[in-house]
Scaffold this motif. Structure first.
Motif, PDB file in Angstrom:
ATOM      1  N   ASN A  65      34.051  18.860  32.095  1.00 18.20           N
ATOM      2  CA  ASN A  65      33.159  17.718  32.330  1.00 18.20           C
ATOM      3  C   ASN A  65      33.931  16.470  32.729  1.00 18.20           C
ATOM      4  O   ASN A  65      33.458  15.680  33.554  1.00 18.20           O
ATOM      5  CB  ASN A  65      32.289  17.445  31.107  1.00 18.20           C
ATOM      6  N   ARG A  68      34.692  16.863  36.309  1.00 13.94           N
ATOM      7  CA  ARG A  68      33.466  16.641  37.086  1.00 13.94           C
ATOM      8  C   ARG A  68      33.164  15.157  37.227  1.00 13.94           C
ATOM      9  O   ARG A  68      32.707  14.702  38.277  1.00 13.94           O
ATOM     10  CB  ARG A  68      32.285  17.356  36.429  1.00 13.94           C
ATOM     11  N   MET A  69      33.406  14.385  36.175  1.00 11.78           N
ATOM     12  CA  MET A  69      33.178  12.938  36.227  1.00 11.78           C
ATOM     13  C   MET A  69      34.098  12.282  37.258  1.00 11.78           C
ATOM     14  O   MET A  69      33.670  11.403  38.013  1.00 11.78           O
ATOM     15  CB  MET A  69      33.384  12.325  34.840  1.00 11.78           C
ATOM     16  N   ASN A  71      35.503  13.844  39.880  1.00 16.82           N
ATOM     17  CA  ASN A  71      35.052  14.305  41.197  1.00 16.82           C
ATOM     18  C   ASN A  71      33.804  13.557  41.659  1.00 16.82           C
ATOM     19  O   ASN A  71      33.693  13.192  42.830  1.00 16.82           O
ATOM     20  CB  ASN A  71      34.795  15.809  41.185  1.00 16.82           C
ATOM     21  N   LYS A  72      32.878  13.316  40.750  1.00 22.58           N
ATOM     22  CA  LYS A  72      31.658  12.587  41.106  1.00 22.58           C
ATOM     23  C   LYS A  72      32.000  11.160  41.534  1.00 22.58           C
ATOM     24  O   LYS A  72      31.440  10.656  42.511  1.00 22.58           O
ATOM     25  CB  LYS A  72      30.687  12.571  39.922  1.00 22.58           C
ATOM     26  N   ALA A  73      32.912  10.522  40.828  1.00 18.48           N
ATOM     27  CA  ALA A  73      33.310   9.154  41.179  1.00 18.48           C
ATOM     28  C   ALA A  73      33.958   9.112  42.558  1.00 18.48           C
ATOM     29  O   ALA A  73      33.812   8.122  43.291  1.00 18.48           O
ATOM     30  CB  ALA A  73      34.263   8.605  40.124  1.00 18.48           C
ATOM     31  N   GLY A  75      33.317  11.254  45.037  1.00 19.96           N
ATOM     32  CA  GLY A  75      32.293  11.571  46.033  1.00 19.96           C
ATOM     33  C   GLY A  75      32.822  12.262  47.278  1.00 19.96           C
ATOM     34  O   GLY A  75      33.535  13.267  47.190  1.00 19.96           O
ATOM     35  N   ASP A  76      32.500  11.699  48.436  1.00 20.15           N
ATOM     36  CA  ASP A  76      32.817  12.311  49.718  1.00 20.15           C
ATOM     37  C   ASP A  76      34.310  12.429  50.002  1.00 20.15           C
ATOM     38  O   ASP A  76      34.714  13.232  50.845  1.00 20.15           O
ATOM     39  CB  ASP A  76      32.134  11.559  50.855  1.00 20.15           C
TER      40      ASP A  76
END
Length: 94
Positions: A65, A68-69, A71-73, A75-76
């Protein structure tokens, strides 16, 4: 906060992580030179990174997790600019 590589991709990684996660510690390391000529090396000199980040938001989160946090930050960037990233995500003091 320390960024070993001052290139535009490394700077954007740092900016996005600072804004999204407010880390107490952040180190963005450009590993691209050791991958020169390998698959995913786009010749930019900024395709492979290690991110060492300590953040209170990771408290109680699994290793997956936490990644994932991050990676989400980003983004592209993870699809458009970065071929590979090693993430060392910890809670402050861990």
């Amino acid at each position: 906060m320390e960024t070993e590589s001052k290139g535009p991709v490394a700077a954007e990684i740092e900016k996005r992580l600072l804004e999204a996660l407010n880390p107490t510690s952040l180190n963005v390391i450009n590993d691209s030179a050791s991958h020169r000529g390998h698959t995913g090396d786009d010749g930019s000199g900024e395709s492979h990174f290690t991110v060492e980040i300590a953040c209170a938001a990771f408290e109680g989160q699994s290793r997956l997790n936490r990644q994932r946090m991050v990676n989400k930050a980003l983004g592209d960037l993870m699809h458009d600019k970065v071929h590979a990233m090693a993430i060392k995500a910890t809670v402050p003091g861990e």
